[in-house]
Design an enzyme around this catalytic site. Structure first.
Site, PDB file in Angstrom:
ATOM      1  CG  ASP A   1     -31.714  -3.264  10.430  1.00  9.32           C
ATOM      2  OD1 ASP A   1     -32.841  -3.551   9.666  1.00  9.32           O
ATOM      3  OD2 ASP A   1     -30.772  -3.900   9.945  1.00  9.32           O
TER       4      ASP A   1
ATOM      5  CG  ASP B   1     -30.897   0.403   2.577  1.00 11.21           C
ATOM      6  OD1 ASP B   1     -31.915  -0.472   2.784  1.00 11.21           O
ATOM      7  OD2 ASP B   1     -29.454  -0.431   2.697  1.00 11.21           O
TER       8      ASP B   1
ATOM      9  CD  GLU C   1     -31.913  -5.711   4.236  1.00 12.22           C
ATOM     10  OE1 GLU C   1     -31.518  -6.342   3.436  1.00 12.22           O
ATOM     11  OE2 GLU C   1     -31.174  -4.688   5.033  1.00 12.22           O
ATOM     12  CD  GLU C   2     -28.909  -2.375   5.955  1.00 13.44           C
ATOM     13  OE1 GLU C   2     -28.187  -3.020   5.451  1.00 13.44           O
ATOM     14  OE2 GLU C   2     -29.528  -1.639   5.216  1.00 13.44           O
TER      15      GLU C   2
ATOM     16  CG  HIS D   1     -25.183   0.482   3.289  1.00  8.18           C
ATOM     17  ND1 HIS D   1     -24.628  -0.816   3.161  1.00  8.18           N
ATOM     18  CD2 HIS D   1     -26.515   0.279   3.635  1.00  8.18           C
ATOM     19  CE1 HIS D   1     -25.570  -1.842   3.174  1.00  8.18           C
ATOM     20  NE2 HIS D   1     -26.643  -0.924   3.601  1.00  8.18           N
TER      21      HIS D   1
END
Length: 390
Positions: free
Chosen positions: A78, A108, A140-141, A363
């Site tokens: 994700d 990421d 995970e995020e 991000h």
């Protein structure tokens, strides 16, 4: 039916993965389908672990003999949203410019995922005598919620690996420790009256202020303590308690009926997270009793629903030794953000964080990974696979 192996470079695999817009709020199944087909084309079967909705899945696979002592390469599928960000490049495509690969997830962490998948045909070509295991999680995020059921399933269905490498961006340095974190949802219940009759009511906002003061006092108390040797490696070298958002009230002249917020702890690996939870619970229990004594509709409810375990430095850890051997880096590296490494560790795996790229790019709009880091990451993983050949 015999499938033709997908002969793709690591960069081409990354391009395929980035093209799937697997923002955490959406399904990742299209990406999982593609990965499963890629693995099958090399004769490798994969196993899925679905979430409760069936709209997302983790995937893992064993490459080589089913014996103990292999290495797990683990990443998440994700990514965070691009909404509201000012992108120069198409976010769900890989654009190479000035020595960088731009695109959501290049850093990421679909870059690492691509490198891990590129190791599958290499491991088969080398004829590994101990397995390479690939593990790709979801969500995970949004709190590392997808890895635990995947790891539990791996423990049941795969021989235990000697080391788990979680490829979060670390500039290819061996990270052997990171913070634990938890979030506690707090709801202060008040009793509404006109503010001119304030003594007859209970303001949820006013009473929430007492909790915020507790946060300040608790931070002052724990920051005054001498850090233990492990926590001293972190920056800051102590637990932090934080409230970032708060909601409550309906009008300026009505005592607030409700006030809600999330209280977070970030705890270095040497500290005991349970003592912080116990202190908070003790304070909230006393406050709840006080408010209920003032009015039966008032009180406090709370729930610690989200937690990510820390990664603790291991004594003679196999994962750390492996990464130090293939990188030549004997430095001490710890980070304050969380990863899935602690979840592998608490289930009995020796774990380390090591991946290409700089976490500072994660991000961000125009997220990127340096081409040089990507190439060095591929060379590092080849050395890891080489170590699986006796």
């Amino acid at each position: 039916m015999t499938l033709t192996p997908m002969t793709l470079t690591a960069r081409q695999i990354m391009e395929r993965l980035v093209a799937f817009p697997t923002v955490s709020r959406d399904s990742n199944l299209a990406l999982v389908d593609w990965v499963e087909d890629y693995l099958a084309s090399h004769g490798v079967s994969a196993r899925r672990v679905y979430d409760a909705t069936g709209g997302k899945a983790a995937l893992y696979a064993n490459v080589g003999p089913k014996v103990a002592g292999g290495v797990v390469l683990s990443g998440h599928t994700d990514v965070v949203p691009v909404d509201g960000q000012d992108w120069t490049f198409e976010p769900f495509a890989v654009t190479e410019k000035d020595g960088r690969y731009y695109g959501r997830g290049t850093c990421d962490m679909k870059g690492f995922d691509a490198l891990a998948l590129a190791m599958v045909p290499y491991a088969l070509e080398r004829g590994v005598s101990r397995p390479l295991q690939i593990a790709l999680s979801y969500d995970e995020e949004v709190g590392c919620v997808g890895a635990p059921p995947m790891i539990d399933d791996m423990v049941t269905h795969l021989p235990r690996a000697a080391a788990a490498i979680i490829g979060e961006p670390s500039m290819l340095r061996p990270v052997t420790g990171h913070n634990a974190s938890t979030i506690t949802d707090i709801h202060v219940h008040g009793y509404e009256v006109h503010s001119s009759k304030l003594p007859q009511g209970v303001s949820a906002i006013h009473e929430a202020g007492r909790i915020l003061q507790w946060v300040n006092d608790w931070n002052a108390k724990i920051w005054a303590e001498a850090p233990d040797p492990i926590s001293a490696m972190f920056d800051p070298p102590h637990t932090t308690t934080h409230v970032g958002m708060i909601q409550g009230g309906t009008a300026h002249n009505i005592t607030a009926k409700d006030c809600t917020f999330k209280l977070g702890f970030r705890v270095p690996a040497g500290d005991d997270i349970d003592r912080h939870h116990a202190a908070l619970s003790s304070f909230l229990t006393e406050l709840d009793a006080d408010l209920r004594a003032r009015h039966p509709e008032a009180g406090v409810t709370w729930n610690t629903a989200l937690g990510v375990p820390g990664l603790k430095p291991e004594t003679d850890g196999a994962a750390e030794a492996l990464i130090r051997r293939v990188t030549g880096d004997n430095g001490t590296h710890v980070v304050t953000y969380g990863t899935e490494a602690g979840q592998f560790q608490e289930r009995g795996y020796s774990a380390v964080v090591c991946g290409p790229g700089d976490i500072a790019q994660a991000h961000q709009p125009d997220e990127w990974i340096a081409v040089d880091q990507f190439r060095k990451g591929e060379a590092l993983l080849r050395r890891v696979v080489d170590g699986l050949v006796d």
